[in-house]
Design an enzyme around this catalytic site. Structure first.
Site, PDB file in Angstrom:
ATOM      1  N   ASN A   9       0.871  -1.175   0.000  1.00 48.97           N
ATOM      2  CA  ASN A   9       0.000   0.000   0.000  1.00 48.97           C
ATOM      3  C   ASN A   9       0.909   1.227   0.000  1.00 48.97           C
ATOM      4  O   ASN A   9       1.472   1.585   1.029  1.00 48.97           O
ATOM      5  CB  ASN A   9      -0.893  -0.035   1.259  1.00 48.97           C
ATOM      6  CG  ASN A   9      -1.762   1.194   1.385  1.00 48.97           C
ATOM      7  OD1 ASN A   9      -1.817   2.027   0.475  1.00 48.97           O
ATOM      8  ND2 ASN A   9      -2.454   1.321   2.506  1.00 48.97           N
ATOM      9  N   LYS A  11       0.089   4.209  -0.401  1.00 47.01           N
ATOM     10  CA  LYS A  11      -0.588   5.404   0.150  1.00 47.01           C
ATOM     11  C   LYS A  11      -0.335   6.607  -0.767  1.00 47.01           C
ATOM     12  O   LYS A  11      -0.307   6.454  -1.987  1.00 47.01           O
ATOM     13  CB  LYS A  11      -0.149   5.647   1.602  1.00 47.01           C
ATOM     14  CG  LYS A  11      -0.369   4.388   2.456  1.00 47.01           C
ATOM     15  CD  LYS A  11      -0.231   4.610   3.931  1.00 47.01           C
ATOM     16  CE  LYS A  11      -0.454   3.287   4.648  1.00 47.01           C
ATOM     17  NZ  LYS A  11      -0.351   3.397   6.100  1.00 47.01           N
ATOM     18  N   HIS A  92      -9.742   0.700   5.086  1.00 48.63           N
ATOM     19  CA  HIS A  92      -8.470   1.052   5.739  1.00 48.63           C
ATOM     20  C   HIS A  92      -8.744   2.029   6.884  1.00 48.63           C
ATOM     21  O   HIS A  92      -9.583   2.920   6.765  1.00 48.63           O
ATOM     22  CB  HIS A  92      -7.503   1.665   4.723  1.00 48.63           C
ATOM     23  CG  HIS A  92      -6.105   1.728   5.260  1.00 48.63           C
ATOM     24  ND1 HIS A  92      -5.701   2.699   6.136  1.00 48.63           N
ATOM     25  CD2 HIS A  92      -5.040   0.909   5.078  1.00 48.63           C
ATOM     26  CE1 HIS A  92      -4.437   2.475   6.473  1.00 48.63           C
ATOM     27  NE2 HIS A  92      -4.017   1.398   5.837  1.00 48.63           N
ATOM     28  N   GLU A  94      -7.151   4.499   7.913  1.00 48.68           N
ATOM     29  CA  GLU A  94      -6.967   5.920   7.607  1.00 48.68           C
ATOM     30  C   GLU A  94      -8.242   6.491   6.990  1.00 48.68           C
ATOM     31  O   GLU A  94      -8.611   7.643   7.243  1.00 48.68           O
ATOM     32  CB  GLU A  94      -5.746   6.097   6.685  1.00 48.68           C
ATOM     33  CG  GLU A  94      -4.455   5.920   7.487  1.00 48.68           C
ATOM     34  CD  GLU A  94      -3.247   5.472   6.685  1.00 48.68           C
ATOM     35  OE1 GLU A  94      -3.271   5.511   5.442  1.00 48.68           O
ATOM     36  OE2 GLU A  94      -2.260   5.055   7.331  1.00 48.68           O
ATOM     37  N   GLU A 164      -5.404  -5.085  10.729  1.00 50.22           N
ATOM     38  CA  GLU A 164      -4.438  -3.995  10.918  1.00 50.22           C
ATOM     39  C   GLU A 164      -4.780  -3.227  12.196  1.00 50.22           C
ATOM     40  O   GLU A 164      -5.608  -2.308  12.162  1.00 50.22           O
ATOM     41  CB  GLU A 164      -4.486  -3.036   9.720  1.00 50.22           C
ATOM     42  CG  GLU A 164      -4.155  -3.683   8.399  1.00 50.22           C
ATOM     43  CD  GLU A 164      -3.648  -2.658   7.386  1.00 50.22           C
ATOM     44  OE1 GLU A 164      -2.536  -2.840   6.885  1.00 50.22           O
ATOM     45  OE2 GLU A 164      -4.362  -1.667   7.130  1.00 50.22           O
ATOM     46  N   GLY A 170       2.065   2.508  10.790  1.00 49.17           N
ATOM     47  CA  GLY A 170       2.948   3.659  10.619  1.00 49.17           C
ATOM     48  C   GLY A 170       3.606   4.107  11.914  1.00 49.17           C
ATOM     49  O   GLY A 170       4.217   5.173  11.968  1.00 49.17           O
ATOM     50  N   SER A 210       3.200  -1.839  10.463  1.00 49.59           N
ATOM     51  CA  SER A 210       4.648  -1.835  10.707  1.00 49.59           C
ATOM     52  C   SER A 210       5.304  -3.188  10.423  1.00 49.59           C
ATOM     53  O   SER A 210       6.214  -3.610  11.140  1.00 49.59           O
ATOM     54  CB  SER A 210       4.969  -1.356  12.126  1.00 49.59           C
ATOM     55  OG  SER A 210       4.519  -0.013  12.301  1.00 49.59           O
TER      56      SER A 210
HETATM   57  P1  PGA Z   1       2.580   0.472   7.679  1.00 48.90           P
HETATM   58  O1  PGA Z   1       1.126   0.619   7.003  1.00 48.90           O
HETATM   59  O2  PGA Z   1       3.176  -0.803   7.144  1.00 48.90           O
HETATM   60  O3  PGA Z   1       3.314   1.680   7.237  1.00 48.90           O
HETATM   61  O4  PGA Z   1       2.353   0.408   9.151  1.00 48.90           O
HETATM   62  C1  PGA Z   1       0.303  -0.503   6.831  1.00 48.90           C
HETATM   63  C2  PGA Z   1      -1.016  -0.092   6.246  1.00 48.90           C
HETATM   64  O5  PGA Z   1      -1.500   1.006   6.569  1.00 48.90           O
HETATM   65  O6  PGA Z   1      -1.617  -0.828   5.456  1.00 48.90           O
END
Ligand code: PGA
Length: 249
Positions: A9, A11, A92, A94, A164, A170, A210
């Site tokens: 991803n 982003k 997601h 976010e 997640e 993140g 992460s």
């Molecule tokens: P990250 O993001 O690996 O940077 O923690 C994972 C995600 O949001 O799918």
């Protein structure tokens, strides 16, 4: 037997040149990999990335729930399929947090994507305060049920779940392999309750939050962890390649 899967991803990162270059590098590292590899670039680079990918599936990070209409700035599932996407991420955290997407909207997006022939990564996961309150399972399983409303067992075969935990995205703070396994097992049990044992056993459940070269093998080594959805570490071919290789076990 579930085939492992590792999805990137990206982003809102990359520009056109770096997106295409990274897509080529990912194609090279995915060659011969045991895992199915999916790349989800920003929408505007889908076509460029598609041109640079080989042997790697293309996915989008978002989709509108309606097939067409006066929805300024939005993109339909059919449009994603039309430019070569076979996957889309929905739910997601976010988008849940920053755009207020709730389970009802996520469910409409998921069904719109399935109707257009796409496969879906449905993200679920609790926030830190929910985990601290002992509600992690309840929250993730409720998101699972909400996202899968009116989705048949046949359709569920085109859905992958991504667990997640919001506190791990993140942040550099990863769920322990035991925490991930416990949640994945709970989600798989919820799939068995909702559908049947066959659907539960056949559905891939990815871990996200992460994931890095240093923790991927241990996470993916858990019996109910079928791969990963990777943000930050997917932006460099080398680290992403190591994560893809870790899913080979
Ligand atoms: P990250 O993001 O690996 O940077 O923690 C994972 C995600 O949001 O799918």
């Amino acid at each position: 037997m579930r085939r492992s899967m590792v999805a990137a991803n990206w982003k809102m990162h990359c520009d056109r040149a770096t997106a295409s270059a990274l897509a080529s590098e990912v194609s090279a590292l995915a060659r011969g990999a045991a895992a199915e590899v999916v790349v989800c670039p920003p929408l505007v680079y889908l076509a460029d990335v598609r041109g640079a990918l080989s042997g790697v599936a293309l996915g989008a990070q978002n989709v509108h729930d309606q097939p067409k209409g006066a929805f300024t700035g939005e993109v339909s599932a059919a449009m994603l399929a039309d430019v070569g996407c076979s996957w889309v991420i929905v739910g997601h955290s976010e988008r849940r947090a920053q755009w207020g997407e709730d389970d009802a909207l996520i469910n409409r997006k998921l069904r719109a994507a399935l109707e257009a022939g796409l496969q879906v990564m449905l993200c679920v996961g609790e926030r830190l305060e929910e985990r601290d309150a002992g509600r992690a399972r309840e929250v993730a399983c409720a998101q699972l049920a909400g996202g899968l409303q009116l989705v048949s067992a046949d359709q569920a075969a085109r859905v992958v779940i991504a667990y997640e935990p919001v506190w791990a995205i993140g942040t550099g703070r990863t769920a322990t392999p035991e925490q991930a396994q416990e949640m994945h097992a709970a989600l798989r049990a919820a799939l068995a309750d909702r559908y049947d044992a066959g659907v539960a056993e056949g559905t891939r459940i990815l871990y996200g939050g992460s994931v890095k070269p240093g923790n991927a093998a241990e996470l993916f080594g858990q019996p109910d962890v079928d791969g990963g959805l990777v943000g930050g570490a997917s932006l460099q071919a080398e680290s992403f390649g190591q994560i893809v290789a870790a899913a080979a076990h």
